[in-house]
Design a protein around this motif. Structure first.
Motif, short mmCIF file in Angstrom:
data_model
loop_
_atom_site.label_atom_id
_atom_site.label_comp_id
_atom_site.label_asym_id
_atom_site.label_seq_id
_atom_site.Cartn_x
_atom_site.Cartn_y
_atom_site.Cartn_z
N ALA A 67 0.86 -1.18 0.00
CA ALA A 67 0.00 0.00 0.00
C ALA A 67 0.89 1.24 0.00
O ALA A 67 1.83 1.32 0.80
CB ALA A 67 -0.91 0.01 1.22
N THR A 68 0.61 2.17 -0.90
CA THR A 68 1.36 3.43 -0.97
C THR A 68 0.39 4.59 -0.88
O THR A 68 -0.80 4.45 -1.17
CB THR A 68 2.15 3.54 -2.29
N GLY A 69 0.89 5.74 -0.49
CA GLY A 69 0.05 6.94 -0.44
C GLY A 69 -0.57 7.15 0.93
O GLY A 69 0.11 7.08 1.94
N GLN A 70 -1.88 7.39 0.96
CA GLN A 70 -2.59 7.70 2.20
C GLN A 70 -2.94 6.43 2.97
O GLN A 70 -4.07 5.97 2.95
CB GLN A 70 -3.86 8.50 1.87
N VAL A 71 -1.95 5.85 3.63
CA VAL A 71 -2.16 4.69 4.50
C VAL A 71 -2.46 5.25 5.88
O VAL A 71 -1.59 5.84 6.52
CB VAL A 71 -0.92 3.76 4.52
N LEU A 72 -3.70 5.06 6.34
CA LEU A 72 -4.16 5.70 7.57
C LEU A 72 -4.44 4.70 8.68
O LEU A 72 -4.58 3.50 8.43
CB LEU A 72 -5.41 6.53 7.27
N VAL A 73 -4.55 5.20 9.89
CA VAL A 73 -4.75 4.39 11.09
C VAL A 73 -5.93 3.45 10.95
O VAL A 73 -5.81 2.25 11.20
CB VAL A 73 -4.94 5.31 12.32
N ASP A 74 -7.07 3.97 10.53
CA ASP A 74 -8.29 3.15 10.47
C ASP A 74 -8.25 2.10 9.37
O ASP A 74 -8.98 1.12 9.43
CB ASP A 74 -9.51 4.04 10.25
N GLN A 75 -7.42 2.31 8.37
CA GLN A 75 -7.39 1.41 7.22
C GLN A 75 -6.44 0.23 7.40
O GLN A 75 -6.65 -0.81 6.79
CB GLN A 75 -6.98 2.19 5.97
N LEU A 76 -5.40 0.38 8.17
CA LEU A 76 -4.36 -0.64 8.28
C LEU A 76 -4.89 -2.02 8.66
O LEU A 76 -4.55 -3.01 8.00
CB LEU A 76 -3.26 -0.20 9.25
N PRO A 77 -5.73 -2.16 9.69
CA PRO A 77 -6.20 -3.51 10.04
C PRO A 77 -6.95 -4.20 8.89
O PRO A 77 -6.77 -5.39 8.66
CB PRO A 77 -7.13 -3.27 11.24
N HIS A 78 -7.74 -3.43 8.17
CA HIS A 78 -8.48 -4.01 7.04
C HIS A 78 -7.52 -4.39 5.91
O HIS A 78 -7.66 -5.45 5.29
CB HIS A 78 -9.56 -3.05 6.55
#
Length: 177
Positions: A113-124
């Protein structure tokens, strides 16, 4: 220059932070040098088949959300890494591509994953089969440094990650660990 990450961006995997061996390149001329390179889709598709096959171990492709996954599905055996871009937090098309790479096409290489890797998205992203992350978000960097990946303990949708043993509810699954 070694590594593809820009200032303030670090490469994280489920095993922790590590040095990035890949460099984002804009043209096929990069392959003349030593190293591992992530090329834009059109540059990758423009490579001669023999070049793609001989450079497999050092060749990756970057797909933007609007790029069609079908363009590379017959060429996955010529890639070691597929990088999926998240240029904006509200564009989830790369989530679907990551899941399809693992579940439908059984891609064994790295999915990044590149770019806007955010806190809420990482687990998914982890559940869908992503295994490398270019992280620049300061909150996520801090949490990962503390060993926290976050996420909710119960979820509704199945994913690439194997289901844990336990009660069988088709509508509810418990996160392992």
């Amino acid at each position: 220059m070694t590594g593809s990450t820009t200032a303030g961006t670090r490469l994280w995997t489920p095993d922790g932070f590590r040095e990035d061996e890949w460099t984002h390149a804009e043209s096929a001329e990069a392959l003349a040098g030593n190293g591992r390179f992530v090329l834009p889709l059109q540059v990758f598709l423009g490579l001669d088949e023999d070049v793609r096959k001989s450079a497999k171990e050092r060749l990756g492709v970057l797909l933007q959300p609007g790029d069609e996954l079908d363009k590379i599905t017959g060429l996955l055996d010529q890639l070691s890494l597929v990088a999926l871009a998240f240029p904006a937090f509200n564009d989830g098309r790369s989530f679907s591509k990551g899941e399809l790479l693992r579940a439908r096409y059984h891609f064994k290489g790295a999915v990044r994953a590149t770019g806007q890797v955010l806190v809420d998205q990482l687990p998914h992203m982890l559940r869908l089969g992503f295994d490398e992350f270019e992280v620049s978000n300061p909150v996520l960097l801090k949490r990962l440094e503390e060993g926290k990946t976050g996420g909710l303990p119960v979820y509704y949708q199945p994913a690439v990650e194997a289901e844990p043993k336990g009660p069988k509810y088709s509508w509810r699954r418990k996160r392992p660990g």
